[in-house]
Design an enzyme around this catalytic site. Structure first.
Site, PDB file in Angstrom:
ATOM      1  N   TYR A  53       0.816  -1.231   0.000  1.00  0.00           N
ATOM      2  CA  TYR A  53       0.000   0.000   0.000  1.00  0.00           C
ATOM      3  C   TYR A  53       0.844   1.273   0.000  1.00  0.00           C
ATOM      4  O   TYR A  53       1.943   1.258   0.534  1.00  0.00           O
ATOM      5  CB  TYR A  53      -0.909   0.010   1.225  1.00  0.00           C
ATOM      6  CG  TYR A  53      -1.948  -1.079   1.262  1.00  0.00           C
ATOM      7  CD1 TYR A  53      -2.212  -1.900   0.163  1.00  0.00           C
ATOM      8  CD2 TYR A  53      -2.687  -1.307   2.423  1.00  0.00           C
ATOM      9  CE1 TYR A  53      -3.166  -2.906   0.237  1.00  0.00           C
ATOM     10  CE2 TYR A  53      -3.644  -2.309   2.492  1.00  0.00           C
ATOM     11  CZ  TYR A  53      -3.878  -3.105   1.402  1.00  0.00           C
ATOM     12  OH  TYR A  53      -4.823  -4.100   1.479  1.00  0.00           O
ATOM     13  N   SER A 236     -13.073  -4.819   0.638  1.00  0.00           N
ATOM     14  CA  SER A 236     -13.981  -4.240  -0.365  1.00  0.00           C
ATOM     15  C   SER A 236     -15.448  -4.527  -0.048  1.00  0.00           C
ATOM     16  O   SER A 236     -16.208  -4.953  -0.920  1.00  0.00           O
ATOM     17  CB  SER A 236     -13.638  -4.758  -1.769  1.00  0.00           C
ATOM     18  OG  SER A 236     -12.392  -4.280  -2.195  1.00  0.00           O
ATOM     19  N   LEU A 238     -17.752  -2.557   0.229  1.00  0.00           N
ATOM     20  CA  LEU A 238     -18.586  -1.670  -0.589  1.00  0.00           C
ATOM     21  C   LEU A 238     -18.259  -1.817  -2.073  1.00  0.00           C
ATOM     22  O   LEU A 238     -18.638  -0.976  -2.888  1.00  0.00           O
ATOM     23  CB  LEU A 238     -18.404  -0.211  -0.156  1.00  0.00           C
ATOM     24  CG  LEU A 238     -18.845   0.115   1.274  1.00  0.00           C
ATOM     25  CD1 LEU A 238     -18.605   1.595   1.578  1.00  0.00           C
ATOM     26  CD2 LEU A 238     -20.305  -0.245   1.487  1.00  0.00           C
ATOM     27  N   GLY A 241     -16.525   1.062  -3.379  1.00  0.00           N
ATOM     28  CA  GLY A 241     -17.364   2.259  -3.363  1.00  0.00           C
ATOM     29  C   GLY A 241     -18.588   2.169  -4.246  1.00  0.00           C
ATOM     30  O   GLY A 241     -19.475   3.034  -4.195  1.00  0.00           O
ATOM     31  N   LEU A 243     -21.181   0.212  -4.140  1.00  0.00           N
ATOM     32  CA  LEU A 243     -22.445   0.017  -3.430  1.00  0.00           C
ATOM     33  C   LEU A 243     -22.959   1.274  -2.737  1.00  0.00           C
ATOM     34  O   LEU A 243     -24.086   1.293  -2.234  1.00  0.00           O
ATOM     35  CB  LEU A 243     -22.308  -1.137  -2.426  1.00  0.00           C
ATOM     36  CG  LEU A 243     -22.282  -2.521  -3.078  1.00  0.00           C
ATOM     37  CD1 LEU A 243     -21.763  -3.585  -2.113  1.00  0.00           C
ATOM     38  CD2 LEU A 243     -23.674  -2.891  -3.591  1.00  0.00           C
ATOM     39  N   GLY A 245     -23.577   3.764  -4.493  1.00  0.00           N
ATOM     40  CA  GLY A 245     -24.418   4.306  -5.555  1.00  0.00           C
ATOM     41  C   GLY A 245     -23.803   5.468  -6.304  1.00  0.00           C
ATOM     42  O   GLY A 245     -24.383   5.974  -7.268  1.00  0.00           O
ATOM     43  N   LYS A 246     -22.600   5.879  -5.925  1.00  0.00           N
ATOM     44  CA  LYS A 246     -22.036   7.099  -6.523  1.00  0.00           C
ATOM     45  C   LYS A 246     -21.590   6.931  -7.973  1.00  0.00           C
ATOM     46  O   LYS A 246     -21.354   7.931  -8.666  1.00  0.00           O
ATOM     47  CB  LYS A 246     -20.869   7.613  -5.679  1.00  0.00           C
ATOM     48  CG  LYS A 246     -19.650   6.692  -5.614  1.00  0.00           C
ATOM     49  CD  LYS A 246     -18.626   7.271  -4.642  1.00  0.00           C
ATOM     50  CE  LYS A 246     -17.442   6.340  -4.431  1.00  0.00           C
ATOM     51  NZ  LYS A 246     -16.508   6.872  -3.395  1.00  0.00           N
TER      52      LYS A 246
END
Length: 347
Positions: A53, A236, A238, A241, A243, A245-246
């Protein structure tokens, strides 16, 4: 915030884990410090990182920077003892990490020592194999996965070499417990059987992707988790990201992971959109934040040791942490189950 045991180790962690992979790229050190302060103040005692990372994007120039940031925070705050710290050794494929070679026993020993220096600590609570040498079906590789090309003897010898090196690090006091990531049911069981046969360190956790759009852990690995006390650390949750909705209707907000990493590791493609829209509509129908609902669902799973949350902004982090207090109704869970039956693996 609830707390769970990591396998049979006796180590207790919060059911939400602070993910760190944006620190050093999308997030500055000051922002990372703010996230760690807030998370610890709100009951999260578990941080997950990796030598690889930050990942948004991956680069030779930023390799190891996330661990360095965490080490600087430990040094500044003196709160190392308050945190259960997990990190990982990177597998093959990145030329700037040990020449891109597969993980060996020597690579593990070298990587552990380097992580300890960057993290400014003399021990790591949970040390994980980031991905196996022999191949796997994670990272959107399920569609082409073919284990019949694997060399049986080499696969076992490879696992035994890595397990022996990890055990050496446990005996040396450099790591307290071991885990796997992006692993399969067979791979996990082979680590466990070799540990039992040879008296080596036992795998405590498995860090695999798990979210409303990707639920392969519900099958064979759930059975392994139940019988062998190997809890899931869901990454993960989401779906990068999605999920939230963005990204619906082709949106890519500035500064978002989708604007930096394109298709978010193969997740952001047309087949996921109907399922994502359906889950977002369930959340809105019931007055829930879509991200919080998606995380709260993960927390209902009986095999879950901890859900790894991550955010680039404090408001998103606050929403993610609040999911630990969200109880989904039977109606919401039934609607989620219905969508899953209709879209079982949309990405």
């Amino acid at each position: 915030m609830k707390y769970n045991k990591l396998g049979r180790t006796g180590i207790t962690v919060s059911e939400s884990c602070l993910g760190t992979m944006t620190w050093g790229s999308q997030n500055t050190e000051a922002e990372a410090f703010e996230q760690m302060d807030y998370a610890l103040d709100h009951g999260i005692n578990f941080f997950d990182t990796a030598e690889l990372y930050p990942t948004t994007p991956l680069s030779a120039e930023t390799y190891g920077d996330t661990e360095t940031i965490i080490g600087n925070w430990f040094e500044k705050t003196g709160k190392r003892k308050d945190v259960v710290l997990a990190t990982k050794v990177a597998g093959a494929g990145r030329p700037y990490i040990r020449g891109g070679e597969p993980i060996t026993g020597a690579a593990i020993r070298e990587a552990v020592d380097a992580s300890l220096r960057r993290l400014k600590t003399d021990y790591i609570d949970l040390y994980q194999i980031h991905w196996p040498n022999r191949g796997h079906y994670h990272f959107r590789q399920a569609w082409t996965y073919n284990p019949f090309k694997q060399d049986r003897e080499k696969a076992v010898a490879d696992i035994e070499e890595k397990l022996s090196a990890l055990d050496d690090c446990v005996k040396a006091g450099k790591i307290r417990a071991i885990g796997l990531s992006n692993e399969t049911a067979w791979g996990t069981l082979k680590y466990l059987s070799l540990a039992e046969k040879k008296g080596l360190a036992r795998v405590a956790t498995l860090q695999n992707e798990y979210n409303l759009l990707y639920r392969s852990f519900d099958l064979d690995l759930a059975e392994v988790s139940h019988h062998e006390d190997v809890g899931l650390l869901a990454y993960s949750p989401l779906a990068g990201g999605i999920l939230s909705g963005k990204y619906l209707d082709g949106q890519k907000p500035a500064g978002s992971r989708g604007s930096i990493n394109g298709d978010i590791g193969g997740r952001l493609q047309p087949r996921q959109e109907p399922a994502t829209r359906a889950y977002v509509e369930i959340a809105r129908k019931h007055g829930l934040d879509p991200s919080a609902m998606a995380l709260a669902f993960c927390l209902t799973r009986p095999f879950m040791a901890s859900v790894i949350i991550g955010a680039t902004g404090m408001e998103q982090l606050k929403t993610d942490i609040s999911a630990a207090d969200l109880v989904l109704s039977d109606e919401v869970l039934a609607e989620i189950a219905k969508v899953h039956r209709f879209y079982p693996m949309p990405m």
